[in-house]
Design a protein around this motif. Sequence first.
Motif, PDB file in Angstrom:
ATOM      1  N   PRO A 136     -21.091  -1.173 -22.318  1.00 18.04           N
ATOM      2  CA  PRO A 136     -21.920  -1.940 -21.381  1.00 18.04           C
ATOM      3  C   PRO A 136     -23.116  -1.146 -20.872  1.00 18.04           C
ATOM      4  O   PRO A 136     -23.102   0.086 -20.820  1.00 18.04           O
ATOM      5  CB  PRO A 136     -20.952  -2.266 -20.237  1.00 18.04           C
ATOM      6  N   THR A 137     -24.164  -1.873 -20.505  1.00 18.03           N
ATOM      7  CA  THR A 137     -25.327  -1.270 -19.856  1.00 18.03           C
ATOM      8  C   THR A 137     -25.256  -1.548 -18.360  1.00 18.03           C
ATOM      9  O   THR A 137     -24.718  -2.574 -17.932  1.00 18.03           O
ATOM     10  CB  THR A 137     -26.638  -1.814 -20.434  1.00 18.03           C
ATOM     11  N   ASN A 155     -11.642   9.269 -31.467  1.00 14.89           N
ATOM     12  CA  ASN A 155     -11.914   8.483 -30.262  1.00 14.89           C
ATOM     13  C   ASN A 155     -13.168   8.974 -29.551  1.00 14.89           C
ATOM     14  O   ASN A 155     -13.460  10.169 -29.513  1.00 14.89           O
ATOM     15  CB  ASN A 155     -10.714   8.576 -29.310  1.00 14.89           C
ATOM     16  N   ILE A 156     -13.935   8.024 -28.977  1.00 15.21           N
ATOM     17  CA  ILE A 156     -15.110   8.385 -28.179  1.00 15.21           C
ATOM     18  C   ILE A 156     -14.766   8.414 -26.692  1.00 15.21           C
ATOM     19  O   ILE A 156     -15.134   9.333 -25.979  1.00 15.21           O
ATOM     20  CB  ILE A 156     -16.272   7.393 -28.421  1.00 15.21           C
ATOM     21  N   ASP A 157     -14.058   7.420 -26.193  1.00 19.46           N
ATOM     22  CA  ASP A 157     -13.774   7.222 -24.762  1.00 19.46           C
ATOM     23  C   ASP A 157     -15.060   7.183 -23.941  1.00 19.46           C
ATOM     24  O   ASP A 157     -15.244   7.958 -22.996  1.00 19.46           O
ATOM     25  CB  ASP A 157     -12.838   8.303 -24.224  1.00 19.46           C
ATOM     26  N   PRO A 158     -15.965   6.257 -24.278  1.00 18.77           N
ATOM     27  CA  PRO A 158     -17.227   6.147 -23.530  1.00 18.77           C
ATOM     28  C   PRO A 158     -17.009   5.400 -22.220  1.00 18.77           C
ATOM     29  O   PRO A 158     -15.891   5.023 -21.867  1.00 18.77           O
ATOM     30  CB  PRO A 158     -18.102   5.347 -24.495  1.00 18.77           C
ATOM     31  N   ASP A 159     -18.091   5.135 -21.534  1.00 20.04           N
ATOM     32  CA  ASP A 159     -18.027   4.506 -20.214  1.00 20.04           C
ATOM     33  C   ASP A 159     -17.873   2.994 -20.364  1.00 20.04           C
ATOM     34  O   ASP A 159     -18.832   2.229 -20.210  1.00 20.04           O
ATOM     35  CB  ASP A 159     -19.299   4.854 -19.446  1.00 20.04           C
ATOM     36  N   VAL A 160     -16.649   2.553 -20.629  1.00 25.85           N
ATOM     37  CA  VAL A 160     -16.388   1.133 -20.872  1.00 25.85           C
ATOM     38  C   VAL A 160     -15.470   0.527 -19.811  1.00 25.85           C
ATOM     39  O   VAL A 160     -14.997  -0.600 -19.965  1.00 25.85           O
ATOM     40  CB  VAL A 160     -15.768   0.919 -22.273  1.00 25.85           C
ATOM     41  N   ARG A 163     -22.937  -5.059 -11.214  1.00 21.99           N
ATOM     42  CA  ARG A 163     -22.589  -5.944 -12.324  1.00 21.99           C
ATOM     43  C   ARG A 163     -23.167  -5.358 -13.614  1.00 21.99           C
ATOM     44  O   ARG A 163     -24.275  -4.851 -13.646  1.00 21.99           O
ATOM     45  CB  ARG A 163     -23.150  -7.338 -12.069  1.00 21.99           C
ATOM     46  N   TRP A 164     -22.397  -5.418 -14.698  1.00 22.74           N
ATOM     47  CA  TRP A 164     -22.909  -4.982 -15.999  1.00 22.74           C
ATOM     48  C   TRP A 164     -24.087  -5.871 -16.390  1.00 22.74           C
ATOM     49  O   TRP A 164     -24.042  -7.091 -16.240  1.00 22.74           O
ATOM     50  CB  TRP A 164     -21.825  -5.062 -17.062  1.00 22.74           C
TER      51      TRP A 164
END
Length: 779
Positions: free
Chosen positions: A433-434, A307-312, A452-453
Amino acid sequence: MRKTHLNEKDLSSLYPFSLKGFRRASHLFRWLGMVKPVQKLPQEIFTDHLEGPVEVVRDDVGVPHIQASSMKDALFVQGFIHGRERAFQMDLSRRLPLGQLAELLGPKALEYDRFMRKLNVKHWAKESSSTWSDNTKEYVQAYVDGVNYAFTSQPLPPEYRFLKMDLRKWTIEDTNAIIYQLAWSLNTIWHSKWVYDQLQNERDADVREWLFGMLNMVTPTIVPDSGTYDAWGTIGVGSNNWVVDGAHSETGSPLLANDPHLMPQLPSIWYEMFIEGGALHVFGASLPGAPGIIIGQNQHIAWGMTNIDPDVQDLYRIHLDPDYHHYHVDETVHEIVKRQEVIHIRGQIDEIVECLDTIWGPVIYSESKTEHIAMAWTGFQPLPMVQAVLRINRAHDWETFNTALAEWWVPAQNFVYADRAGHIGYIAAGRVPTRENAPWRGVVDGNTFKYRWSGWIEWTEMPRIFDPARGYIVSANNPVVGDKAPVSLFGRYSLGARAKRIQELIEQVPKHSKETFKAIQLDIYSEPLDQLAKKLLDTDNLPEQWRHILEDFDGMTSVESPAPTLLYIFAVACVPPAIRERLDTAFFPGNTPGVPGSHPFPETLWNLMGERLIPAVLSHWQDIDIPQAIKETTEQLHRHFGATPQHWAWGRAHKARLFHPFADVKILAPLFARQLLPMPGDLYSPLQSAFALDPHLPWPRTVAFMPSYREILDVASPVESIGIHLTGQSGHPLSSHYDNLIVPYLLGQYFPIGPGMLTHLWFMMEPYLSQVKDKVPTS
């Protein structure tokens, strides 16, 4: 050689793992007709769902090998086997994300259901098939048909006889729902953002420092030479995978290993299979309820994931207008959407829950009538995940593997790769997302479009490694890249102790084999715990009893060592009282904490301490009242285990409880549950066995996450590939395959998977047409 795992002597007092009263309970319930023995399948099964005959053989462990002439037929039979062997587990797996547990288990599951209904997973599960090709829709429908054929033609699992309920039909939406459940459980950065927001008062500065501050340690990145990464919080639990190229293996070809760490449960979360049919020739770990193989190997490639668990995920605080129905986002006015959800409750009348939706996502918590917290998550969209799995299963080189992973959106994963041509690789796969001025820590303002993304990181820009010069790749939930990488991947990562240890063990051996890979997967060295022991030995006035224990401790968290028990209780005692008091508070203000797992979010703030505990103690050493911590630890040890150090053995204090919903039902526990398993390892060892640190929980402490499956894959010679999962293949408590893997698992044993299996015929499944033809007389 250092001992790294359990041996047969350790298990002699536990085997068999049945609870006291198992034989009496099984005989009683069989006599009452509540539980029937496992029904043996006939040698031939006829159905109108197949295009041609399918042969299924299996080995003595219970792993089936499906041999079909088409992919559709193979997936139909996979669905049939899943539905026959794991129906109750599959039913639970779909009910979790859909918020339908209370219908099965009663009011105790109501709090869980209420929260999950807010997420509206049912909507997204229904929409996800719109992202599939027509071929994928046919394949998944064939799998679903196979599940339902088992549901209607095979005896109900014994759990339903006690529940006095029927098993409802399986749907494509159910398959998608269990993918969402897996994603939800692995995307947890919102926990850190919420708690960080709650700790913004000046009086919480010290707590914020313990949970989110800088630590005196170097966190390795997966992509080497990409800079440094300053850890923010920690994921605390995770998985391992690594791969070495042919120059670093005895065979001259790549070797790949993977051990995903998940909650121990009965039956295991995984079901091992070998599936052949048409373009499909794949083996490894499948997920009951979903078609294909999640982690494994085909004729050309092998892969594993962590798992990465990035900023999502982001949280938005929305202030409503005075009418309570609208809210402003800059100059535009939006209406808050109300959605009514009906929750069926076993033994009670239905409950209607009002859920709120916003332009950012669903409201997950209300601070007041006018202040709501909404969540944005990459999972709140139709996901092509099932299609990605089936395409990975058929990938044949690095290019087709990349193409397949382009549709792996949620949960983002670290994929390691090897192929028969000798290549190895790594891809960080997932939609991230950016944002402008990212990262956004805490809860952001939902009344402006400022947060907002702005889009997604391009798939071609996601970090990759291909044939690295050093000849190996390691991932263990540590940061993907550092601050010098072209793309920033902020996230909730492990602090890197496991990754560092695995890398050291790889570099110690010039040529690796299955045996050296086994030793790495079973390694129980804990560097942070070893550092804490050495720090204590330098302390004046250390109890002589402690000194003897710590001088004998080499960092190996074996079941017979008293040192890990002593050190963990001491580490918690080192946390200043004011901080401990703050960590005792409920995750959501006003919520009543329950036992771990009562809610689909942490019960208290202790959950966020995780693997930060020991490094934080070492970082704050000068500010800690060490004599008081020693005194408190001594009191705790004597209260829970007695004054004799042999009774402090880690295996007595740290055990795995195999979760089954009936394990807490006194009369049913002897049938469905099994004994607590003494576990080596800790939060930081490659063989990770993570547990809750909350000091208010009882001892022995139960393991929350541990290796759920281990595989070692040889791409050049698949017959040499091996693996094992935690419990057994069957979900029936009277089956010989219900718990037959527990002892081999604890002993560190493996079994051949794929072409290496020694098999015998289980059953043949044939279309009715062939039966009719056999009866037509010839002229």
